[in-house]
Design an enzyme around this catalytic site. Sequence first.
Site, mmCIF file in Angstrom:
data_model
loop_
_atom_site.group_PDB
_atom_site.id
_atom_site.type_symbol
_atom_site.label_atom_id
_atom_site.label_comp_id
_atom_site.label_asym_id
_atom_site.label_seq_id
_atom_site.Cartn_x
_atom_site.Cartn_y
_atom_site.Cartn_z
ATOM 1 C CG ASN A 177 35.993 34.904 33.690
ATOM 2 O OD1 ASN A 177 35.059 34.308 34.203
ATOM 3 N ND2 ASN A 177 37.253 34.495 33.797
ATOM 4 N NE ARG A 257 47.959 48.825 35.160
ATOM 5 C CZ ARG A 257 49.245 49.156 35.158
ATOM 6 N NH1 ARG A 257 49.786 49.779 36.198
ATOM 7 N NH2 ARG A 257 50.002 48.897 34.115
ATOM 8 C CG ASN A 273 38.768 40.257 41.579
ATOM 9 O OD1 ASN A 273 38.920 40.225 40.349
ATOM 10 N ND2 ASN A 273 39.711 39.831 42.417
ATOM 11 C CG HIS A 275 41.847 35.268 43.540
ATOM 12 N ND1 HIS A 275 42.891 35.976 42.972
ATOM 13 C CD2 HIS A 275 42.414 34.339 44.351
ATOM 14 C CE1 HIS A 275 44.035 35.508 43.432
ATOM 15 N NE2 HIS A 275 43.780 34.509 44.271
ATOM 16 N N GLY A 309 41.669 45.949 50.143
ATOM 17 C CA GLY A 309 42.773 44.986 50.209
ATOM 18 C C GLY A 309 42.942 44.201 48.918
ATOM 19 C CB VAL A 310 45.591 42.004 47.656
ATOM 20 C CG1 VAL A 310 45.813 41.007 46.519
ATOM 21 C CG2 VAL A 310 46.406 43.263 47.434
ATOM 22 C CD GLU A 340 37.718 31.865 36.888
ATOM 23 O OE1 GLU A 340 38.492 32.013 37.825
ATOM 24 O OE2 GLU A 340 37.958 32.308 35.741
HETATM 25 C C1 GRF Z 1 40.330 34.549 35.517
HETATM 26 O O1 GRF Z 1 40.455 33.174 35.374
HETATM 27 C C2 GRF Z 1 40.243 34.969 36.944
HETATM 28 O O2 GRF Z 1 40.181 33.916 37.825
HETATM 29 C C3 GRF Z 1 41.507 35.756 37.203
HETATM 30 O O3 GRF Z 1 41.951 36.181 35.951
HETATM 31 C C4 GRF Z 1 41.480 35.318 34.954
HETATM 32 C C5 GRF Z 1 41.070 36.163 33.810
HETATM 33 O O4 GRF Z 1 40.968 35.424 32.636
HETATM 34 N N1 GRF Z 1 41.257 36.855 38.101
HETATM 35 P P1 GRF Z 1 40.205 36.011 31.408
HETATM 36 O O5 GRF Z 1 40.920 37.267 30.980
HETATM 37 O O6 GRF Z 1 38.806 36.257 31.834
HETATM 38 O O7 GRF Z 1 40.275 34.938 30.336
#
Ligand code: GRF
Length: 356
Positions: A177, A257, A273, A275, A309-310, A340
Amino acid sequence: MPERFVSSLNEVVSLRERLEAEGKKLVLTNGAFDVLHVGHLRYLREAAALGEVLFVAINGDKSVRELKGPGRPVNCVEDRAEMLCALEFVDGVVVFEERRASSVIEAIRPHVYSKGGDYTADSLIDEEKAVLDRLGIEIKILSLVAGKSTSETLKCLSKVEDSTKKVAIFGSGKGSNAAAIMEAASRGKLGGEVALVMSDVPSSGILSEADRYGVPRIVIDPGTTRVGHLTDASLKEIRDRLQAASIDLIVLAGFMRILRDPLLGAFGGRILNIHPSLLPKYSGLRAIERAIEAGDHASGYTIHLVDGGVDSGEILKQEEVPILSGDSPEHLQQRIQAVEHVAYPEVIAEQLAKLA
Ligand code: GRF
């Protein structure tokens, strides 16, 4: 340096003699003329009107650096000479390597010496004043153009630079990402720059991705071996480093973290973030595996603001990715990540535009 932009001292001296024989005047002024602005233009036009020929003596690069500081000159001597020569009221440029213009004044012996802006006849540099007085050269101090100075111009330019929004990406893993975000930034599609990549895992791929894109990266010490946590001291240090780098937006991309105060408070509403689930389903760890184990027909990703929160902050964007029969977590993750990588840079660009 192309000859035509810089005259030798000998050429100017002979020109002066010719002019004198014709009862005409040579006007000389000097300076760095580092960042040309309209204040210079007005002053040089006025100086040119004091005689028939105007010559500008400019400091070489080394003496500009000594006089104005390590970041100067902004433009090298060749470029400064070329710009000045392009002005219709400037007849020529000579370069001098000393900090002061006294020897060039002494060699040329202009009929008029003119100085602009913030000088008065009394505030001329002693060394230069002594030569001018000794040779009986007429001194003309021209008026300052209010607000049109090199320092004002540089101040405006520094504001332009400051307006570039700066993103910091945090990650603990592969960094795919982060790579997609840095790629978007390098193509001018982010509306800002990735100024920093931060990881808690020294061997993580995200750090190599930062190197590949030439983005500064740091490894932070979480201050604890407790999984998923950061100590107060570590959070404070992260906050300080981000503030020192003038970061506007924090982007979490696989950062393992939990963030909390004092970092959270300092960047309230400015932490994103991503997820790999359709939140609020499957927050926390093993989101992809849990969706498959539950027999769901779809998974996906969620991009959200980070709160205390998480995976619980305000949702900004979600997209479904179908779960195929016999899907493995690895295959499903690959398909989720493919979407993503398109969506995250777009959402970041939207958030940066809101900060503007
Ligand atoms: C992502 O796919 C995201 O959904 C999750 O962690 C992954 C990170 O992958 N939170 P990368 O390090 O960006 O390849």
